[in-house]
Scaffold this active site. Structure first.
Site, PDB file in Angstrom:
ATOM      1  N   SER A  65     -11.773 -95.293  98.666  1.00 58.01           N
ATOM      2  CA  SER A  65     -12.130 -96.921  99.053  1.00 58.01           C
ATOM      3  C   SER A  65     -11.620 -97.179 100.245  1.00 58.01           C
ATOM      4  O   SER A  65     -11.125 -96.491 100.982  1.00 58.01           O
ATOM      5  CB  SER A  65     -11.195 -97.546  97.709  1.00 58.01           C
ATOM      6  OG  SER A  65     -10.028 -97.336  98.097  1.00 58.01           O
ATOM      7  N   LYS A  66     -11.871 -98.530 100.336  1.00 57.25           N
ATOM      8  CA  LYS A  66     -11.569 -99.111 101.579  1.00 57.25           C
ATOM      9  C   LYS A  66     -10.021 -98.904 102.162  1.00 57.25           C
ATOM     10  O   LYS A  66      -9.943 -99.109 103.383  1.00 57.25           O
ATOM     11  CB  LYS A  66     -11.727-100.560 101.525  1.00 57.25           C
ATOM     12  CG  LYS A  66     -13.336-101.084 101.467  1.00 57.25           C
ATOM     13  CD  LYS A  66     -13.473-102.732 101.885  1.00 57.25           C
ATOM     14  CE  LYS A  66     -14.528-103.260 100.959  1.00 57.25           C
ATOM     15  NZ  LYS A  66     -14.478-104.457 100.771  1.00 57.25           N
ATOM     16  N   ARG A  67      -9.272 -98.848 101.152  1.00 58.91           N
ATOM     17  CA  ARG A  67      -7.822 -98.682 101.520  1.00 58.91           C
ATOM     18  C   ARG A  67      -7.704 -97.139 102.509  1.00 58.91           C
ATOM     19  O   ARG A  67      -6.465 -97.003 102.982  1.00 58.91           O
ATOM     20  CB  ARG A  67      -7.060 -98.191 100.207  1.00 58.91           C
ATOM     21  CG  ARG A  67      -6.932 -99.490  99.470  1.00 58.91           C
ATOM     22  CD  ARG A  67      -5.839 -99.296  98.325  1.00 58.91           C
ATOM     23  NE  ARG A  67      -5.962 -98.073  97.731  1.00 58.91           N
ATOM     24  CZ  ARG A  67      -5.763 -97.090  97.425  1.00 58.91           C
ATOM     25  NH1 ARG A  67      -4.498 -96.940  98.055  1.00 58.91           N
ATOM     26  NH2 ARG A  67      -6.097 -96.100  96.458  1.00 58.91           N
ATOM     27  N   HIS A  68      -8.657 -96.396 102.334  1.00 58.80           N
ATOM     28  CA  HIS A  68      -8.446 -95.092 103.186  1.00 58.80           C
ATOM     29  C   HIS A  68      -9.450 -95.281 104.347  1.00 58.80           C
ATOM     30  O   HIS A  68      -9.511 -94.385 105.095  1.00 58.80           O
ATOM     31  CB  HIS A  68      -9.200 -93.910 102.314  1.00 58.80           C
ATOM     32  CG  HIS A  68      -8.422 -93.815 101.198  1.00 58.80           C
ATOM     33  ND1 HIS A  68      -9.055 -94.298  99.864  1.00 58.80           N
ATOM     34  CD2 HIS A  68      -7.575 -93.171 100.677  1.00 58.80           C
ATOM     35  CE1 HIS A  68      -8.375 -93.887  98.750  1.00 58.80           C
ATOM     36  NE2 HIS A  68      -7.249 -93.230  99.185  1.00 58.80           N
ATOM     37  N   GLY A  69      -9.891 -96.352 104.947  1.00 54.92           N
ATOM     38  CA  GLY A  69     -10.487 -96.580 106.080  1.00 54.92           C
ATOM     39  C   GLY A  69     -12.056 -96.789 105.954  1.00 54.92           C
ATOM     40  O   GLY A  69     -12.177 -97.289 104.814  1.00 54.92           O
TER      41      GLY A  69
END
Ligand code: GLU
Length: 471
Positions: A238-242
């Site tokens: 997800s976005k949390r991973h970049g």
């Protein structure tokens, strides 16, 4: 049988890397079998679907080069057809109106949970006779209460679901909008889809969809459910991973060929080969080689692959990409060296076209300040004399080429009893403002005579000021 696959995104956000991976596998499978690949926009969720998202999907698919042979189809343009099939299901007793209010459904759920049961619609409207006035009903599919569905998934293997575990799902909402499960079944049939290849978050939906296909007397497609993509920490990507928006990769100067090469390896392999051209992927791809377990996103590997593809792409194809990146950096290529030569000098060291543009800025913009750390370390009074000598030698060069610059550095360094590098590094700081660039003779050739001499004068003045300050 002609193979036909589809990519069917819901336009409720940007085009996610996971979506591109699904699209790629659908596309490869179709290409590999000389079949067709179609694009279908599943926009029945009218509140969450947006035109921006549709545009992002089309732009993203075009950017990576996953060309579709048919479509894009839009489900919102097919409502008449869904109504027709819904009516057929109702007429044959496979669907019925449900009048339960949200409150009633909520109470049902609460009771089931309290009784330790799995919550599901209990079918109370199946045989309802008292039609409440003024209520717009939903249409539910009458799921068989006995029997089971067996799916021989091309990736996951055999999956068996007992019908009694399923409930009567809503196929048309009270406002007349079809639900995802229903429209997907109608479309896959009408569009002659032979292979449904999608994320394994849809595996649980498959038996429900197959029950509808059976009720309609249609042939079911083959199914292949692709494993999830995890982030580096093991949770769902997800976005949390970049960056997970494919267009962010475009903006950062990744090559579509590298992105596809990276994504094809997420779940699929061919021996231990890492680098694939598009032709190779098409030739080698097979669903049988798709791994059923989740794969992990690795941005370092994507960067490595991008660098490999930058190395292998014909320079003239990279020129427009560098132009775009220079424009983003506010750099004007006019008045600088030919971009082909810049790319040749830099491509071994740049992992993205953005990085390349950012590293070579000094070829397109003048400066009057050096990087303070680099200047402190390399523009020291002890090299002042040698650098001045080098400036004179360079000014006399017949031709400002890497080879002639090299000889001049060699001459000045020998004269001052310095190693080549001890003089090369101050020259680099003088010419580029910083301490990192391609080999110094190549760098000097790129900077050019006129700019080069001006910058050397600037560096000599810097050294002189430093010397004066030191007393
Ligand atoms: N529209 C669904 C989604 O975006 C995919 C449906 C399918 O592939 O069956 O998740």
């Amino acid at each position: 049988m002609t193979v036909k696959t589809r990519f069917a995104p819901s336009p409720t956000g940007f085009l996610h890397l996971g979506g591109v991976r699904t699209a790629l596998f659908c596309w490869l499978f179709a290409r590999r079998h000389d079949g067709a690949f179609l694009l279908r926009i599943e926009d029945t969720d009218r509140e969450r679907s947006t035109q921006d998202s549709i545009d992002a999907i089309l732009t993203g698919m075009t950017w990576v080069g996953l060309t579709w042979d048919e479509g894009p189809y839009y489900q919102t343009q097919r409502y008449d057809r869904y109504r027709e099939v819904a009516a057929e299901l109702q007429a044959t007793g496979h669907a019925y109106h449900c009048y339960c209010s949200p409150q009633e459904l909520e109470d049902m759920r609460a009771q089931q949970v309290a009784a330790g049961q799995n919550p599901k619609y209990d079918g109370r409207c199946r045989n309802r006779r008292d039609i409440p006035a003024g209520v717009q009903p939903v249409l539910r599919f009458r799921t068989p209460q006995a029997g089971k569905i067996v799916v021989d998934d091309l990736v996951r293997g055999r999956v068996v679901i007992e019908n009694r575990e399923l409930d009567d799902l809503v196929i048309v909402r009270a406002d007349g909008n079809p639900t995802y499960h229903f429209s997907v079944v109608v479309d896959d049939h009408d569009m002659d889809i032979t292979h449904v290849i999608r994320g394994d978050d849809h595996l649980k939906n498959t038996p429900r969809q197959i029950n509808m296909i059976k009720a309609l007397g249609w042939t079911r497609p083959e199914y292949a459910h692709l494993p999830m993509i995890l982030g580096e920490d093991g949770s769902r990507l997800s976005k949390r991973h970049g960056a997970v928006n494919v267009l962010d990769y475009r903006d950062q100067g990744y090559l579509p060929a590298a992105v596809l090469n990276y994504l094809v390896r997420l779940g699929w392999s061919h021996g231990d080969q890492e680098l694939f051209s598009q032709e190779e992927m098409i030739e080698l791809f097979d669903l049988a080689d798709v791994n059923a377990s989740a794969s992990r996103f690795d941005s370092a590997k994507l960067s490595w692959l991008n660098q490999q593809h930058i190395m292998r792409t014909p320079v003239d194809e990279l020129v427009p990409l560098l132009q775009e990146q220079l424009a983003i950096e506010g750099l004007d290529p006019d008045g600088g060296p030919a971009l082909e030569i810049v790319i040749e000098a830099y491509r071994e060291r740049a992992t993205t076209m953005q990085e390349l543009a950012q590293s070579c800025w000094y070829l397109f913009r003048d400066f009057d300040d050096f990087d303070p750390t680099a200047a402190k370390k390399h523009l020291r009074p002890v090299v002042g004399e040698a650098l001045a000598d080098l400036r004179d030698r360079l000014a006399l060069l017949q031709r400002w080429t890497a080879a002639e610059v090299h000889d001049a550095i060699d001459g000045a360094a020998t004269n001052a009893e310095l190693s080549f590098g001890k003089l090369g590094q101050p020259l680099r700081v003088a010419l580029t403002g910083g301490s990192v660039s391609p080999p110094i003779d190549t760098t000097a050739a790129l900077v050019g005579r006129e700019r080069g001499l001006v910058r050397l004068d600037l560096a000599l003045a810097f050294i002189a000021r430093r010397q004066a300050a030191a007393g």
